[in-house]
Design a protein around this motif. Sequence first.
Motif, mmCIF file in Angstrom:
data_model
loop_
_atom_site.group_PDB
_atom_site.id
_atom_site.type_symbol
_atom_site.label_atom_id
_atom_site.label_comp_id
_atom_site.label_asym_id
_atom_site.label_seq_id
_atom_site.Cartn_x
_atom_site.Cartn_y
_atom_site.Cartn_z
ATOM 1 N N SER A 25 0.820 -1.240 0.065
ATOM 2 C CA SER A 25 0.212 0.050 -0.021
ATOM 3 C C SER A 25 0.910 1.389 0.080
ATOM 4 N N PHE A 26 0.555 2.211 -0.707
ATOM 5 C CA PHE A 26 0.922 3.596 -0.458
ATOM 6 C C PHE A 26 0.058 4.541 0.067
ATOM 7 N N PRO A 37 5.493 4.110 0.984
ATOM 8 C CA PRO A 37 4.718 2.820 1.504
ATOM 9 C C PRO A 37 4.129 3.008 2.707
ATOM 10 N N ASP A 38 2.946 2.376 2.885
ATOM 11 C CA ASP A 38 2.535 2.442 4.219
ATOM 12 C C ASP A 38 1.659 1.048 4.616
ATOM 13 N N GLY A 39 2.059 -0.186 3.703
ATOM 14 C CA GLY A 39 1.502 -1.231 4.143
ATOM 15 C C GLY A 39 1.881 -1.905 5.371
ATOM 16 N N GLY A 40 1.082 -2.445 6.175
ATOM 17 C CA GLY A 40 1.372 -3.068 7.388
ATOM 18 C C GLY A 40 1.620 -4.482 7.430
ATOM 19 N N ASN A 41 2.450 -4.862 8.443
ATOM 20 C CA ASN A 41 2.688 -6.359 8.575
ATOM 21 C C ASN A 41 1.455 -7.361 9.146
ATOM 22 N N GLY A 42 1.535 -8.346 8.552
ATOM 23 C CA GLY A 42 0.536 -9.492 9.053
ATOM 24 C C GLY A 42 0.600 -10.010 10.434
ATOM 25 N N GLY A 43 -0.420 -10.115 10.983
ATOM 26 C CA GLY A 43 -0.130 -10.873 12.537
ATOM 27 C C GLY A 43 0.570 -12.092 12.475
ATOM 28 N N SER A 77 -2.850 -3.999 6.732
ATOM 29 C CA SER A 77 -3.496 -3.167 5.506
ATOM 30 C C SER A 77 -2.761 -1.784 5.524
ATOM 31 N N GLY A 78 -3.361 -0.717 4.869
ATOM 32 C CA GLY A 78 -2.790 0.243 4.520
ATOM 33 C C GLY A 78 -2.641 1.149 5.772
ATOM 34 N N ALA A 79 -2.141 2.318 5.557
ATOM 35 C CA ALA A 79 -1.992 3.175 6.667
ATOM 36 C C ALA A 79 -1.207 2.797 7.880
ATOM 37 N N LEU A 80 -0.408 1.626 7.426
ATOM 38 C CA LEU A 80 0.595 1.058 8.709
ATOM 39 C C LEU A 80 -0.165 0.500 9.738
ATOM 40 N N CYS A 81 -1.372 -0.287 9.159
ATOM 41 C CA CYS A 81 -2.243 -1.208 10.143
ATOM 42 C C CYS A 81 -1.628 -2.378 10.063
ATOM 43 N N TYR A 82 -1.316 -2.941 11.303
ATOM 44 C CA TYR A 82 -0.578 -4.213 11.543
ATOM 45 C C TYR A 82 -1.688 -4.966 11.685
ATOM 46 N N GLY A 83 -1.912 -6.126 11.405
ATOM 47 C CA GLY A 83 -2.731 -7.446 11.522
ATOM 48 C C GLY A 83 -2.687 -7.941 12.960
ATOM 49 N N ALA A 84 -3.765 -8.336 13.381
ATOM 50 C CA ALA A 84 -3.758 -8.759 14.794
ATOM 51 C C ALA A 84 -3.355 -10.047 14.922
#
Length: 433
Positions: A25-26, A37-43, A77-84
């Motif tokens: 994501s950007f 880039p602002d793609g977050g990591n998966g949990g 997900s985008g906006a540096l949202c990390y998965g739980a």
Amino acid sequence: MFSLKFVDLVRIHVKAGHGGDGCVSFRREKFVPKGGPDGGNGGDGGSVIVEAAQNLLTLADYQYTRRFAAERGVSGSGALCYGANGKDLTIYVPCGTVVYDAGTDAPLADLVEPGDRCVVARGGRGGKGNAHFASSQRRAPRFSEKGEAGEERDITFELKMIADVALVGLPNAGKSSLLKAISNANPKIAGYPFTTLTPNLGVLAVDDQKIILADVPGLIEGAHENKGLGLYFLRHIERTRVNVHVLDLSEGNFDTIVNQWHVVLDEFRHYGAGLAERPGIIALNKVDLLSDAGVVRQLREFFAGKGLRAIVTSALRGDGIEDLIDEIVKVVRANPRPKGSYRLYDAPLDVDSISSGKPRIVKEDEGVYRVVHPRIEKAVARYDFSQEEAPLRLLRLLRQFKVEDLLEEAGAAAGDTVNIGETSFTFEPERAL
């Protein structure tokens, strides 16, 4: 009053959670032309954990429910949202349960004390989002990682009861009656062999000490070869520190009664685990059915010569019960259990701490080769080959481990198939381009 089914051996399937995927994501925002880039990591995926619980007595809960899976990690997900992270799944077992890998029979853990736990399947690591790969040289990475698959395997639970004293002897020697007479247990009692088909536990409370006694089902000659379900019974004696040999005086003959002791002792020697060398007490039971009092004197002299005290008892009339209790307490106190000695197996070596070493090339078929290396296999499983930069990342990884040279040494030629984990590709050496 209800009867709880005693189950001490089960096999189950466990699966840890899959790691969540990373996100490409950007940042897209008004007046921010190059947000980056602002793609977050998966949990991370949840792990499957086995824990000893004090309130459980049997493995009956797992006789029919045999598949267990932990939660999957949420994708980034985008906006540096990390998965739980996925939630861990805890499976509770009785204290004294030994956990084995069902595929190799290797012991994984011996869970003795309440709260003892071990991880039997580790959750997969979450994939990295493209923000993780941004650097001063690579400002706009257009790739991310997939989450790792969680571990999956079959495991076996084997319950080896925790007791201080075992009442052992041939079938119908009166072990269950004695257990009832000297403790608070209420076992099934009847006048025929193999009345007791599962171990019974009783508690003998003396002063501030509680001594746990186990009435083990009767043993027969050849028990170490599993005759009469011998192995099923003998494993419950492995943790005890004192054996009370219950002999049936109703046989009336000196040689026959002594042979009862020899049969059990021989089975202990064949089985191993130090059972034959443990301190012992002789309980000459069913004296109310003995007609010849001279046999008792002979037996006492015989066992005194072996360094064992013989106590004459009658579970029916209560004869000798107090003397037997006093002797049990005396021997138990003289043989204190060292801290942690309930445990039959040490924790295995953590495989993650072992160095992977050089990749191994296996020729699976004509023109088909497999690269075997934990780190490479895990990395390739995380690459998303639908992204254009994934092949370049794979190429850099293979260069790092000199896989191309190793494949050529193994006889691989251009056009051959190379397998890494679940991924296959066509071998095209750079020198051939």
